[in-house]
Enzyme design. Structure first.
Site, PDB file in Angstrom:
ATOM      1  N   GLY A 225      24.095  -2.073  18.284  1.00  0.00           N
ATOM      2  CA  GLY A 225      23.481  -1.969  19.605  1.00  0.00           C
ATOM      3  C   GLY A 225      23.659  -0.662  20.340  1.00  0.00           C
ATOM      4  O   GLY A 225      23.052  -0.473  21.402  1.00  0.00           O
ATOM      5  N   GLU A 259      28.510  -2.793  13.557  1.00  0.00           N
ATOM      6  CA  GLU A 259      27.273  -2.867  12.761  1.00  0.00           C
ATOM      7  C   GLU A 259      26.175  -1.982  13.335  1.00  0.00           C
ATOM      8  O   GLU A 259      25.137  -2.473  13.785  1.00  0.00           O
ATOM      9  CB  GLU A 259      26.756  -4.303  12.745  1.00  0.00           C
ATOM     10  CG  GLU A 259      27.725  -5.344  12.262  1.00  0.00           C
ATOM     11  CD  GLU A 259      27.227  -6.767  12.535  1.00  0.00           C
ATOM     12  OE1 GLU A 259      26.276  -6.951  13.312  1.00  0.00           O
ATOM     13  OE2 GLU A 259      27.812  -7.690  11.972  1.00  0.00           O
ATOM     14  N   GLY A 261      22.986   0.386  13.591  1.00  0.00           N
ATOM     15  CA  GLY A 261      21.800   0.744  12.819  1.00  0.00           C
ATOM     16  C   GLY A 261      21.201   1.992  13.439  1.00  0.00           C
ATOM     17  O   GLY A 261      21.313   3.100  12.919  1.00  0.00           O
ATOM     18  N   TYR A 302       6.781  -2.523  21.721  1.00  0.00           N
ATOM     19  CA  TYR A 302       7.745  -2.577  22.840  1.00  0.00           C
ATOM     20  C   TYR A 302       7.403  -1.605  23.967  1.00  0.00           C
ATOM     21  O   TYR A 302       8.243  -1.375  24.841  1.00  0.00           O
ATOM     22  CB  TYR A 302       9.153  -2.187  22.358  1.00  0.00           C
ATOM     23  CG  TYR A 302       9.655  -2.846  21.113  1.00  0.00           C
ATOM     24  CD1 TYR A 302       9.912  -4.213  21.073  1.00  0.00           C
ATOM     25  CD2 TYR A 302       9.915  -2.093  19.975  1.00  0.00           C
ATOM     26  CE1 TYR A 302      10.410  -4.793  19.918  1.00  0.00           C
ATOM     27  CE2 TYR A 302      10.412  -2.674  18.818  1.00  0.00           C
ATOM     28  CZ  TYR A 302      10.649  -4.028  18.805  1.00  0.00           C
ATOM     29  OH  TYR A 302      11.137  -4.595  17.661  1.00  0.00           O
ATOM     30  N   CYS A 327      -7.755  -0.406  13.907  1.00  0.00           N
ATOM     31  CA  CYS A 327      -8.726  -1.014  14.821  1.00  0.00           C
ATOM     32  C   CYS A 327      -8.062  -1.884  15.874  1.00  0.00           C
ATOM     33  O   CYS A 327      -8.236  -3.111  15.886  1.00  0.00           O
ATOM     34  CB  CYS A 327      -9.726  -1.825  14.029  1.00  0.00           C
ATOM     35  SG  CYS A 327     -10.641  -0.779  12.931  1.00  0.00           S
TER      36      CYS A 327
HETATM   37  N1  LLP Z   1      23.862  -6.499  14.116  1.00  0.00           N
HETATM   38  C1  LLP Z   1      23.009  -7.498  14.391  1.00  0.00           C
HETATM   39  C2  LLP Z   1      23.463  -8.880  14.251  1.00  0.00           C
HETATM   40  C3  LLP Z   1      21.700  -7.208  14.794  1.00  0.00           C
HETATM   41  O1  LLP Z   1      20.867  -8.198  15.073  1.00  0.00           O
HETATM   42  C4  LLP Z   1      21.277  -5.855  14.914  1.00  0.00           C
HETATM   43  C5  LLP Z   1      19.920  -5.526  15.321  1.00  0.00           C
HETATM   44  C6  LLP Z   1      22.214  -4.845  14.611  1.00  0.00           C
HETATM   45  C7  LLP Z   1      23.495  -5.203  14.225  1.00  0.00           C
HETATM   46  C8  LLP Z   1      21.889  -3.394  14.708  1.00  0.00           C
HETATM   47  O2  LLP Z   1      21.543  -3.027  15.985  1.00  0.00           O
HETATM   48  P1  LLP Z   1      21.386  -1.471  16.366  1.00  0.00           P
HETATM   49  O3  LLP Z   1      22.730  -0.809  16.214  1.00  0.00           O
HETATM   50  O4  LLP Z   1      20.400  -0.871  15.450  1.00  0.00           O
HETATM   51  O5  LLP Z   1      20.914  -1.498  17.774  1.00  0.00           O
HETATM   52  N2  LLP Z   1      13.164  -3.600  16.088  1.00  0.00           N
HETATM   53  C9  LLP Z   1      13.879  -3.301  17.312  1.00  0.00           C
HETATM   54  C10 LLP Z   1      15.369  -3.467  17.150  1.00  0.00           C
HETATM   55  C11 LLP Z   1      15.782  -4.831  16.685  1.00  0.00           C
HETATM   56  C12 LLP Z   1      17.276  -4.950  16.495  1.00  0.00           C
HETATM   57  C13 LLP Z   1      17.619  -6.222  15.826  1.00  0.00           C
HETATM   58  N3  LLP Z   1      19.020  -6.395  15.560  1.00  0.00           N
HETATM   59  C14 LLP Z   1      13.499  -1.897  17.772  1.00  0.00           C
HETATM   60  O6  LLP Z   1      12.657  -1.265  17.147  1.00  0.00           O
HETATM   61  O7  LLP Z   1      14.028  -1.435  18.775  1.00  0.00           O
END
Ligand code: LLP
Length: 400
Positions: A225, A259, A261, A302, A327
């Site tokens: 997050g 975690e 991403g 979004y 389209c």
């Molecule tokens: N851990 C869990 C349980 C998660 O559900 C997620 C993301 C992460 C870690 C990693 O989160 P991050 O560090 O990347 O914020 N498609 C959306 C984002 C969806 C995130 C879903 N879960 C976007 O494009 O912003």
């Protein structure tokens, strides 16, 4: 400096480019922030699941947070050891649970009592023990986009504190379930530390109450997050982030799992697209490019902001929308931005395109997915070929 013109000539467009040196830098800075404790970074594969990205992270020592057995297999294939892999997600099929148990990954992160039942049943059938963690929903507002906010009871994720406690007690008495972790994840693109700190406190309190019951949790998983700068957002300082989490864990001997991403890959990625032409509807200026919402859907889905810049084109600027060929009126990368006059073949770069861009791409309008390229120490290499028409119809051809 990335040589966008050179890369466009060599690989064509639309094209994804990832700077592996930046990925490494981001991974190391997060790992360093946690240096005062035992920690495990489990990169969230969903953000960017390219095998070469995963291999790079595996070489740095990263684990993986996966949300499908497909992602687990990707992580293993890229060399991430099984004991660093977590399988999360609100809905898992029986065959996915079975494979996760058989592959002996670190833990399955479960999100409901019904899921507990399934995992226990499947582990019993296999006569194996499933290591689990439970995703606790701390009922905290993460103050991010509602679609990527997950920590409130109104969201589908996790179980409430009371239910979590009951499930841990049940797990303690189960022959087939070994509770080793506790988990929360309240949302993505977080720019405010307080909701994370508050959640950590709530979940650490639960952890302490479990210790009293002789339930020995070894992994404290704070989810992902951490937000990044797409525009001018103020972001969370990693040192403060780690320290605030540590503060809630005083006196507890646990490994902190994180975690991330987006933080690792988001700003390491670029989406390169070529201008097809310009057009005007009355006085409204549109720049039509060869990439579309099927390649990068975040602005459409979004209303997410991505900086869009012209590559090596100068001149007087004027307002325009940058739109793709799909389209749909929602097929745009930017609205009302200032760009110089552009001609066929000029390049635009969409920034911060390393996370949730390629992984959310599709074949809508029968468009093949873009090519992906890595740059490391100034050297570029293809890490995924552009999809051809043959690739698109492969699974249908034999059914004709
Ligand atoms: N851990 C869990 C349980 C998660 O559900 C997620 C993301 C992460 C870690 C990693 O989160 P991050 O560090 O990347 O914020 N498609 C959306 C984002 C969806 C995130 C879903 N879960 C976007 O494009 O912003």
């Amino acid at each position: 400096m990335i040589k966008f013109n050179h890369l466009a000539k060599k690989y064509n467009t639309p094209l994804y480019i990832y700077n592996f040196n930046d990925i490494e830098k981001n991974y190391i800075s997060l790992k360093n922030a946690f240096v005062a404790r035992k920690s495990l970074i489990c990169y969230a594969v969903k953000a960017n699941s390219n095998l070469s990205v995963l291999k790079k992270l595996s070489q740095l020592g990263s684990g993986a947070d996966c949300v499908s057995i497909g992602e687990v297999k990707r992580a293993l294939k890229a060399g991430i050891p099984k004991y660093k892999i977590i399988f999360s997600g609100v809905g898992k099929r029986d065959d996915e649970i079975e494979e996760a148990i058989l592959r002996d990954i670190l833990m399955i992160n479960l999100e409901s009592e019904a899921e507990f039942d399934r995992i226990e049943l499947i582990a019993a059938k296999l006569n194996l023990t499933a290591r689990i963690s439970i995703r606790v929903n701390p009922n905290i507002d993460a103050k991010t986009h509602p679609y990527i906010s997950t920590g409130l009871n109104e969201n589908k994720f996790g179980v409430d504190i009371e239910k979590a406690k009951q499930l841990y007690i049940r797990a303690k008495n189960s022959k087939y379930i070994d509770p080793i972790g506790i988990h929360f994840h309240i949302g993505s693109q977080l720019t405010d530390l307080k909701p994370i700190t508050d959640s950590a406190k709530i979940v650490a309190k639960l952890l302490k109450s479990l210790k009293v019951l002789d339930i020995d949790i070894k992994f404290f998983d704070v989810g992902g997050g951490i937000g990044i700068q797409y525009d001018d957002e103020t972001t969370i300082k990693l040192y403060d982030y780690a320290q605030n989490i540590f503060a809630s864990l005083k006196g507890l001997d646990v490994t902190v799992v994180c975690e991330p991403g987006r933080y690792i890959v988001g700003n390491s990625g670029y989406f390169l697209t070529s201008v097809l032409y310009e057009k005007e509807n009355n006085s409204k200026r549109f720049v039509v490019v060869d990439g579309g919402m099927n390649d990068l859907i975040r602005p459409s889905l979004y209303k997410a902001y991505h900086k869009v810049e012209a590559v090596e084109v100068e001149g007087e600027v004027s307002r325009c929308d940058v739109v793709g060929p799909v389209c749909e009126s929602g097929d745009f990368f930017a609205k009302d931005i200032d760009l110089p006059k552009l001609k066929h073949g000029d390049l635009l770069v969409v920034k911060s395109a390393g996370a949730y861009c390629f992984t959310m791409s599709s074949n809508y309008n029968s468009r093949g997915r873009a090519c992906e390229v890595a740059i490391e120490d100034g050297v570029d290499r293809k890490i995924r070929a552009r999809e051809s028409f043959e690739d698109l119809i492969k699974l249908e051809k034999e059914c004709l």
